[in-house]
Design an enzyme around this catalytic site. Structure first.
Site, PDB file in Angstrom:
ATOM      1  N   SER A 305       0.805  -1.224   0.000  1.00  0.00           N
ATOM      2  CA  SER A 305       0.000   0.000   0.000  1.00  0.00           C
ATOM      3  C   SER A 305       0.836   1.271   0.000  1.00  0.00           C
ATOM      4  CB  SER A 305      -0.928   0.011   1.217  1.00  0.00           C
ATOM      5  OG  SER A 305      -0.190  -0.023   2.423  1.00  0.00           O
ATOM      6  N   LYS A 348      -6.901   3.151   8.213  1.00  0.00           N
ATOM      7  CA  LYS A 348      -6.024   4.179   7.667  1.00  0.00           C
ATOM      8  C   LYS A 348      -6.686   5.555   7.709  1.00  0.00           C
ATOM      9  CE  LYS A 348      -3.650   0.921   4.614  1.00  0.00           C
ATOM     10  NZ  LYS A 348      -3.416   0.498   3.214  1.00  0.00           N
TER      11      LYS A 348
END
Length: 416
Positions: A305, A348
């Protein structure tokens, strides 16, 4: 019933001991059901990811039959040596990380991920549960201690950095100890009162432990703010890049795993293949070395990511355009600039919210995951969904500022 599995490394803890041994006992499962007095009890298997293995057997292998609804109807404990039906028992397992759970055991579990709390949720938990509990435990009279909402929010932002509220509970305990000490030192007949505001926290808790570094870190080109997932919730990370005279080598540091190193090399390939469109000198690598670093080098980092963040940091460095200090991003990128979806979006986004981020760049295919983010957080953050790296760069990089001498009377900017 709760069964703590942390540190269990003997298969007999699950299946029991054979009666041929001195001190033989049934396994923890049957002992818990006997204590509950019910055959259809709810059993909590706590810290299932902390199981150990030794020469005495593998406890996680013994749990395969326990947690398999097709097999646990005839579960056999070594002490009873008779089949026992566990199909009516509801098993709930807890774990901090799935990485240490064996693949066959994980295949028998229905995984439900619980993300961290928002600032407002932590505030209400502290006011309604943590603080009253500590006041009671410290035998503080009602009304003697008052803590304002601003001070609790300051503790959450500057003295804790966690997905849960464990450290927040410790900091509130320190405040209660401070009042208890003042009560003990007070003269007889006097009842000291303590009113704690945000300005008083330095006196009782010391100097703040955390502060937002986003604006400071991204003040120069070549630094981008990324979002990462950890077993204890989301977190932000910075990708720093630098260049120096050299012969075109690429240095990657920060104790990165193979996946992140490949993302860094792919980012460099993308920048070189699109140098003209990005405004980068095509031959920049012939006379320069590049260095990509992710701080906190003592912490191992890996995952798919960080690609978009590395692409953005390199482009920022080579074009001289700074990354906006209110923007963070996550996602993986291909050599052709396509942005791929990633996991852990809720964690996140919550980490970005805790860090004061106002804009988050996400892969377009992760748009459906925004529904999992609490409504109050969604209202405070602007989401940009990108399918291509060009969209990411347009959203994350500051606009090009031309020097005054480059503007002419016929330029569009001069007309504006």
């Amino acid at each position: 019933m709760r069964i703590a599995l942390g540190g269990v490394r003997d298969e007999a803890e699950i299946r029991g001991h054979r009666r041929t041994y001195v001190g033989a006992l049934p396994g923890r499962l049957l002992h818990a059901l006997k204590k509950a007095g019910k055959k259809n009890a709810v059993v909590l298997l706590d810290e299932i990811d902390k199981l150990g293995n030794s020469w005495m057997g593998s406890p996680d292998a013994a749990l395969l039959e326990v947690l398999d609804p097709e097999q646990n109807k005839t579960f056999t404990d070594h002490y009873l040596e008779l089949p026992f039906d566990l199909s009516e028992v509801l098993f709930i397992c807890t774990a901090n990380s799935l990485d240490t759970i064996s693949a066959p055991l994980r295949d028998r579990l229905e995984v439900i991920e619980l993300s961290g709390y928002t600032l407002e949720e932590k505030l209400h938990i502290a006011k309604d549960h943590l603080l009253p509990k500590q006041i009671k435990d410290h035998a503080i009279a009602a009304g003697t201690m008052t803590v304002t909402d601003d001070s609790i929010k300051t503790i959450i932002r500057e003295y804790t950095r966690e997905a849960g509220v464990r450290q927040l509970g410790r900091e509130l305990t320190k405040l209660c100890r401070a009042l208890t000490l003042e009560i003990a030192r007070a003269d007889e007949g006097k009842s000291p009162r303590l009113h704690i505001d945000a300005a008083d926290l330095h006196k009782y808790l010391g100097k703040p432990k955390f502060q937002s570094e986003v604006a400071e870190r991204t003040a120069v080109p070549g630094v981008a703010t990324g979002l990462a997932w950890t077993p204890v919730g989301g977190d932000i990370l910075f990708v720093e890049t630098s260049r120096m005279p050299g012969k075109g080598s690429l240095e990657i540091t920060g104790q990165l795993g193979d996946v992140m190193k490949e993302s860094a090399r792919a980012a460099l390939t993308y920048v070189r293949s699109n140098a003209n469109q990005l405004g980068v000198d095509v031959n920049f690598l012939d006379r320069q070395d590049l260095h990509i670093h992710v701080p906190a080098g003592a912490v191992p980092k890996d995952g798919p990511s960080a690609g978009v963040t590395m692409f953005t940091a390199l482009t920022s460095l080579l074009t001289g355009r700074r990354v906006r200090n209110d923007t963070a991003m996550t996602g993986e990128c291909t050599l052709r600039g396509r942005v791929l979806p990633v996991g852990g979006i809720k964690s996140k986004v919550l980490a970005a919210h805790r860090a004061g981020i106002k804009r988050v760049v996400l892969p377009h295919r992760n748009a459906r995951d925004i529904e999992d983010v609490p409504e109050d957080v969604r209202q405070q953050i602007e989401f940009i969904f990108a399918e291509d790296m060009r969209q990411v760069l347009d959203a994350a990089l500051e606009p090009v500022v031309l020097p005054p001498e480059s503007l002419t009377a016929d330029s569009p900017r001069a007309e504006a």
